[in-house]
Write a protein that holds these residues in place. Sequence first.
Motif, mmCIF file in Angstrom:
data_model
loop_
_atom_site.group_PDB
_atom_site.id
_atom_site.type_symbol
_atom_site.label_atom_id
_atom_site.label_comp_id
_atom_site.label_asym_id
_atom_site.label_seq_id
_atom_site.Cartn_x
_atom_site.Cartn_y
_atom_site.Cartn_z
ATOM 1 N N LEU A 132 2.308 3.923 6.786
ATOM 2 C CA LEU A 132 2.624 3.726 5.368
ATOM 3 C C LEU A 132 4.068 3.297 5.114
ATOM 4 C CD1 LEU A 132 0.724 6.812 3.933
ATOM 5 C CD2 LEU A 132 0.137 4.413 3.581
ATOM 6 N N SER A 133 4.918 3.329 6.127
ATOM 7 C CA SER A 133 6.347 3.060 5.928
ATOM 8 C C SER A 133 6.652 1.680 5.330
ATOM 9 C CB SER A 133 7.134 3.284 7.216
ATOM 10 O OG SER A 133 6.699 2.422 8.235
ATOM 11 N N PRO A 134 5.890 0.620 5.621
ATOM 12 C CA PRO A 134 6.213 -0.681 5.004
ATOM 13 C C PRO A 134 6.048 -0.709 3.482
ATOM 14 C CG PRO A 134 4.765 -0.998 6.896
ATOM 15 C CD PRO A 134 4.826 0.471 6.631
ATOM 16 N N TYR A 135 5.366 0.272 2.931
ATOM 17 C CA TYR A 135 5.073 0.278 1.493
ATOM 18 C C TYR A 135 6.077 1.088 0.684
ATOM 19 C CZ TYR A 135 0.873 -1.509 3.592
ATOM 20 O OH TYR A 135 0.004 -2.253 4.355
ATOM 21 N N GLY A 136 7.070 1.658 1.342
ATOM 22 C CA GLY A 136 8.119 2.403 0.647
ATOM 23 C C GLY A 136 7.897 3.901 0.658
ATOM 24 N N LYS A 137 8.990 4.634 0.476
ATOM 25 C CA LYS A 137 8.960 6.101 0.556
ATOM 26 C C LYS A 137 8.105 6.741 -0.537
ATOM 27 C CE LYS A 137 13.443 6.390 2.763
ATOM 28 N NZ LYS A 137 13.534 7.241 3.893
ATOM 29 N N ASN A 138 8.096 6.158 -1.730
ATOM 30 C CA ASN A 138 7.310 6.738 -2.828
ATOM 31 C C ASN A 138 5.817 6.667 -2.550
ATOM 32 O OD1 ASN A 138 9.479 7.381 -4.798
ATOM 33 N ND2 ASN A 138 9.845 5.188 -4.635
ATOM 34 N N ILE A 139 5.368 5.529 -2.075
ATOM 35 C CA ILE A 139 3.947 5.370 -1.752
ATOM 36 C C ILE A 139 3.599 6.189 -0.518
ATOM 37 C CG2 ILE A 139 2.229 3.684 -0.950
ATOM 38 C CD1 ILE A 139 3.526 1.752 -3.026
ATOM 39 N N GLU A 140 4.505 6.237 0.426
ATOM 40 C CA GLU A 140 4.290 7.049 1.619
ATOM 41 C C GLU A 140 4.101 8.523 1.236
ATOM 42 O OE1 GLU A 140 6.302 7.369 6.065
ATOM 43 O OE2 GLU A 140 7.475 6.540 4.420
ATOM 44 N N ALA A 141 4.906 9.006 0.294
ATOM 45 C CA ALA A 141 4.790 10.400 -0.156
ATOM 46 C C ALA A 141 3.477 10.634 -0.914
ATOM 47 C CB ALA A 141 5.974 10.773 -1.039
ATOM 48 N N LEU A 142 3.053 9.681 -1.736
ATOM 49 C CA LEU A 142 1.823 9.829 -2.511
ATOM 50 C C LEU A 142 0.589 9.847 -1.610
ATOM 51 C CD1 LEU A 142 0.479 9.814 -5.415
ATOM 52 C CD2 LEU A 142 0.250 7.346 -5.081
ATOM 53 N N CYS A 143 0.572 9.021 -0.582
ATOM 54 C CA CYS A 143 -0.631 8.822 0.224
ATOM 55 C C CYS A 143 -0.622 9.566 1.563
ATOM 56 C CB CYS A 143 -0.824 7.330 0.475
ATOM 57 S SG CYS A 143 -1.055 6.359 -1.034
ATOM 58 N N ARG A 144 0.459 10.220 1.881
ATOM 59 C CA ARG A 144 0.555 10.909 3.169
ATOM 60 C C ARG A 144 -0.568 11.927 3.338
ATOM 61 N NH1 ARG A 144 5.531 13.011 2.838
ATOM 62 N NH2 ARG A 144 6.447 11.133 3.705
ATOM 63 N N GLY A 145 -1.213 11.902 4.499
ATOM 64 C CA GLY A 145 -2.203 12.906 4.842
ATOM 65 C C GLY A 145 -3.619 12.641 4.360
ATOM 66 N N ILE A 146 -3.842 11.537 3.655
ATOM 67 C CA ILE A 146 -5.199 11.210 3.226
ATOM 68 C C ILE A 146 -5.521 9.772 3.641
ATOM 69 C CG2 ILE A 146 -5.247 12.840 1.294
ATOM 70 C CD1 ILE A 146 -4.769 10.470 -0.573
ATOM 71 N N PRO A 147 -6.804 9.440 3.808
ATOM 72 C CA PRO A 147 -7.161 8.064 4.173
ATOM 73 C C PRO A 147 -6.626 7.082 3.135
ATOM 74 C CG PRO A 147 -9.066 9.510 4.343
ATOM 75 C CD PRO A 147 -7.972 10.303 3.694
ATOM 76 N N THR A 148 -5.962 6.033 3.620
ATOM 77 C CA THR A 148 -5.335 5.050 2.741
ATOM 78 C C THR A 148 -5.803 3.653 3.143
ATOM 79 O OG1 THR A 148 -3.413 6.485 2.470
ATOM 80 C CG2 THR A 148 -3.126 4.179 1.885
ATOM 81 N N TYR A 149 -6.089 2.841 2.131
ATOM 82 C CA TYR A 149 -6.645 1.507 2.353
ATOM 83 C C TYR A 149 -5.860 0.473 1.553
ATOM 84 C CZ TYR A 149 -10.434 4.568 3.777
ATOM 85 O OH TYR A 149 -11.156 5.562 4.367
ATOM 86 N N LEU A 150 -5.880 -0.767 2.024
ATOM 87 C CA LEU A 150 -5.222 -1.866 1.329
ATOM 88 C C LEU A 150 -6.266 -2.604 0.500
ATOM 89 C CD1 LEU A 150 -2.495 -3.340 1.034
ATOM 90 C CD2 LEU A 150 -3.221 -4.839 2.897
ATOM 91 N N ALA A 151 -5.894 -3.014 -0.704
ATOM 92 C CA ALA A 151 -6.800 -3.761 -1.576
ATOM 93 C C ALA A 151 -6.237 -5.153 -1.826
ATOM 94 C CB ALA A 151 -6.986 -3.025 -2.893
ATOM 95 N N LYS A 152 -7.135 -6.098 -1.963
ATOM 96 C CA LYS A 152 -6.763 -7.480 -2.284
ATOM 97 C C LYS A 152 -7.462 -7.874 -3.567
ATOM 98 C CE LYS A 152 -5.994 -8.808 2.460
ATOM 99 N NZ LYS A 152 -6.351 -9.670 3.560
ATOM 100 N N GLU A 153 -6.790 -8.724 -4.333
ATOM 101 C CA GLU A 153 -7.346 -9.140 -5.613
ATOM 102 C C GLU A 153 -8.636 -9.922 -5.412
ATOM 103 O OE1 GLU A 153 -6.010 -11.388 -9.732
ATOM 104 O OE2 GLU A 153 -4.778 -11.634 -7.947
ATOM 105 N N ALA A 154 -9.635 -9.590 -6.216
ATOM 106 C CA ALA A 154 -10.893 -10.341 -6.243
ATOM 107 C C ALA A 154 -10.811 -11.286 -7.424
ATOM 108 C CB ALA A 154 -12.069 -9.399 -6.393
ATOM 109 N N HIS A 155 -11.307 -12.471 -7.249
ATOM 110 C CA HIS A 155 -11.185 -13.449 -8.331
ATOM 111 C C HIS A 155 -12.309 -13.368 -9.342
ATOM 112 C CE1 HIS A 155 -7.649 -15.136 -6.561
ATOM 113 N NE2 HIS A 155 -8.269 -15.148 -5.393
ATOM 114 N N ALA A 156 -13.368 -12.627 -9.010
ATOM 115 C CA ALA A 156 -14.467 -12.440 -9.961
ATOM 116 C C ALA A 156 -15.096 -11.087 -9.705
ATOM 117 C CB ALA A 156 -15.504 -13.540 -9.788
ATOM 118 N N ARG A 157 -15.560 -10.474 -10.775
ATOM 119 C CA ARG A 157 -16.236 -9.184 -10.634
ATOM 120 C C ARG A 157 -17.728 -9.405 -10.889
ATOM 121 N NH1 ARG A 157 -15.580 -3.643 -14.018
ATOM 122 N NH2 ARG A 157 -16.907 -2.480 -12.634
#
Length: 183
Positions: A132-157
């Motif tokens: 999680l370190s590339p995403y910054g200390k704040n995000i690292e603190a929020l997501c530490r210890g739980i499964p974390t995934y990256l999301a990409k924008e979808a152009h249509a729902r």
Amino acid sequence: MCLDFSGILGVALLGVFLAPITATDNISERNQGNVGGNSHQSVNIDKQKQVVNVDNNNGWHSWNSIFDYRSGYAATRILSKKSCVVIPLSKIPLPDVTTLPQVIREKQKDPSKGPERKEVTYVVSPEKITDLSPYGKNIEALCRGIPTYLAKEAHARGSVFAIGGCFQADILCIVNLNLCAWI
């Protein structure tokens, strides 16, 4: 023991004059129109650190988000899913951290004022983020210890997402984020 009151007074005055520069904005919103009951959102905006923290308290459907303008990423911790999703901040149509408090207050007074609510849909990757370190200390603190995934924008729902579930995070009627499962 002697106290130097001039030094204490100087520090106190310095604090009074610096407070407006480094101030944070705390905004609260109670929403009674949500399906399933009441929710309460609180927003903490730290202009100096360029970080926005949104807490949505709605029982089992609660979530927390961090928008870290410096790192360029946002993350949402979904309590019911016991997981975290990281999103590139550049894709989220949020106002600048310095104007965000004013936009939120305008929306609270009159929902028809300010920018129109944007809706953005993201597809969450099935691959877990291991560092999680590339995403910054704040995000690292929020997501530490739980499964974390990256999301990409979808152009249509469209119908592709109809099979899988989407988690919705409504940020004070400014942005509605749809985080959809990978199908």
